[in-house]
Enzyme design. Structure first.
Site, PDB file in Angstrom:
ATOM      1  N   HIS A  81       0.823  -1.217   0.000  1.00 32.06           N
ATOM      2  CA  HIS A  81       0.000   0.000   0.000  1.00 32.06           C
ATOM      3  C   HIS A  81       0.855   1.265   0.000  1.00 32.06           C
ATOM      4  O   HIS A  81       0.347   2.348  -0.286  1.00 32.06           O
ATOM      5  CB  HIS A  81      -0.981  -0.008   1.182  1.00 32.06           C
ATOM      6  CG  HIS A  81      -0.384   0.305   2.520  1.00 32.06           C
ATOM      7  ND1 HIS A  81      -0.014  -0.670   3.427  1.00 32.06           N
ATOM      8  CD2 HIS A  81      -0.102   1.487   3.123  1.00 32.06           C
ATOM      9  CE1 HIS A  81       0.443  -0.095   4.534  1.00 32.06           C
ATOM     10  NE2 HIS A  81       0.420   1.214   4.368  1.00 32.06           N
ATOM     11  N   ASP A 111       0.417  -7.574   1.614  1.00 32.76           N
ATOM     12  CA  ASP A 111       0.775  -6.156   1.730  1.00 32.76           C
ATOM     13  C   ASP A 111       2.287  -5.937   1.695  1.00 32.76           C
ATOM     14  O   ASP A 111       2.833  -5.137   2.450  1.00 32.76           O
ATOM     15  CB  ASP A 111       0.184  -5.541   3.003  1.00 32.76           C
ATOM     16  CG  ASP A 111       0.212  -4.007   2.962  1.00 32.76           C
ATOM     17  OD1 ASP A 111       0.239  -3.452   1.839  1.00 32.76           O
ATOM     18  OD2 ASP A 111       0.229  -3.372   4.038  1.00 32.76           O
ATOM     19  N   SER A 188       4.710   2.690   7.883  1.00 29.93           N
ATOM     20  CA  SER A 188       4.385   1.546   7.041  1.00 29.93           C
ATOM     21  C   SER A 188       5.543   1.197   6.117  1.00 29.93           C
ATOM     22  O   SER A 188       6.082   2.068   5.419  1.00 29.93           O
ATOM     23  CB  SER A 188       3.140   1.833   6.205  1.00 29.93           C
ATOM     24  OG  SER A 188       1.998   1.903   7.004  1.00 29.93           O
TER      25      SER A 188
END
Length: 341
Positions: A81, A111, A188
């Site tokens: 993402h 992911d 992230s």
């Protein structure tokens, strides 16, 4: 109980005498020093391998995240993402050097994404550890660029192991690490690191509004995805051409069929000419086993349909009107974007 009058009448000379520090204070200081040493050592060892990831859309800056260099020739792990399918990416290392990068492959189901940095020099790299050796309560350090603040270090412990979280594709990411090391937007894709300086997870998610509940994709999952992306440019998974939902199997039906399932994966639709339809599976059949392994729902079915079962004959056991039947079929490789099993 301390008598205040006695305290007030104490000899001033006694009060002026130097008080001996409790031994426990020295012990606490030693523990704090050991903790600080562990965190700073990890930051010094792995910090140089952490980069800021900037996506570029039509020449303009897009999203921001973190990544970790895992080989001196420029392989970088981050979140899917974060990369967001962008073909133009820029990496900025801890010293402020900028590098162009390209997307080698991504896997939305875990992911994770793999980038390659074009740098004229050997880059500092971090080693992937074995996430199967982790224990609850173990010290971990998260490094990243939360909210644009470069090279931020937070520390905590492993709160739980073996968690499952839902990916944006709707599939479960298995074997996820839960930690209380503080993560914020921008973390992230950055590494979760053990006290040995090994990357044992890739930070991926937080629960908005919660305190100290953060998640990282385990390094062993990352190692598998990495090898698949390098070999095939994608993660290969099997596909039998059905959509389904998890349903209950009544005790009476399970007993009559000789199975232990309380739940199964009911076929809601079978793709015409797909492997399942060709084998005779129909809507409302409830899949309860695949190659002898119990299926208690759609998530189990998806997990079992891994790359090893592509083009290999498998046995699917399913209930139809309460009767257990076996169907033999040959799974195909799942197409990109296909959400069915």
């Amino acid at each position: 109980m301390l008598d205040i009058a006695q305290f007030a009448s104490a000899d001033a000379h006694d009060l002026d005498q130097p008080q001996e520090r409790p031994a426990v204070a020295d012990s606490d200081a030693g523990l704090l020093d050991a903790y600080s040493h562990a965190v700073t050592s990890v930051a010094d060892k792995v910090g140089p391998a952490v980069v800021r990831v900037e996506t570029r859309v039509a020449g303009n800056r897009g999203g921001l995240g973190s990544g970790v260099i895992i080989s001196p020739d420029g392989l970088v792990l981050t979140n899917c993402h974060v990369a967001a399918g962008a073909r133009e990416l820029r990496l900025i290392d801890a010293e402020g050097h900028a590098m162009e990068a390209r997307l080698l492959g991504e896997d939305a189901d875990t992911d994770l994404a793999l980038l390659h940095a074009s740098a004229p020099r050997d880059l500092p790299a971090a080693a992937l550890g074995d996430s199967k050796r982790l224990r609850r309560g173990q010290l971990v350090v998260a490094i990243g660029n939360p909210l644009g603040f470069e090279s931020t270090v937070t520390a905590g412990v492993i709160s739980a192991l073996g968690r499952s979280i839902r990916a944006r594709t709707g599939r479960l990411i298995e074997d996820v690490i839960q930690t209380d090391a503080a993560l914020n937007p921008g973390n992230s894709g950055g590494p979760l690191v053990s006290s040995r300086g090994e990357v044992i997870g890739i930070n991926t998610a937080i629960i908005p509004g919660a305190q100290g509940i953060c998640f990282a994709v385990a390094s062993n999952t990352a190692q598998f995805v990495l090898s698949e992306l390098i070999r095939h440019g994608r993660v290969r998974r099997a596909y039998i051409g059905v959509t389904g939902q998890t349903v209950a199997v009544t005790r009476r039906v399970a007993r009559a069929a000789g199975i232990d399932n309380a739940f199964g994966a009911m076929v809601t639709a079978a793709e015409p000419n797909g492997p399942a339809a060709a084998a005779g599976l129909m809507s409302y059949d409830i899949i309860v086993r695949l190659d002898g392994e119990t299926v208690t729902g759609v998530d189990d079915l998806i997990r079992l349909l891994n790359g090893e079962r592509i083009s290999r004959r498998v046995a699917v056991e399913a209930l139809r009107r309460g009767r257990l039947d076996t169907y033999e079929l040959v799974p195909r490789e799942r197409r990109n974007g296909a959400k069915a099993g």
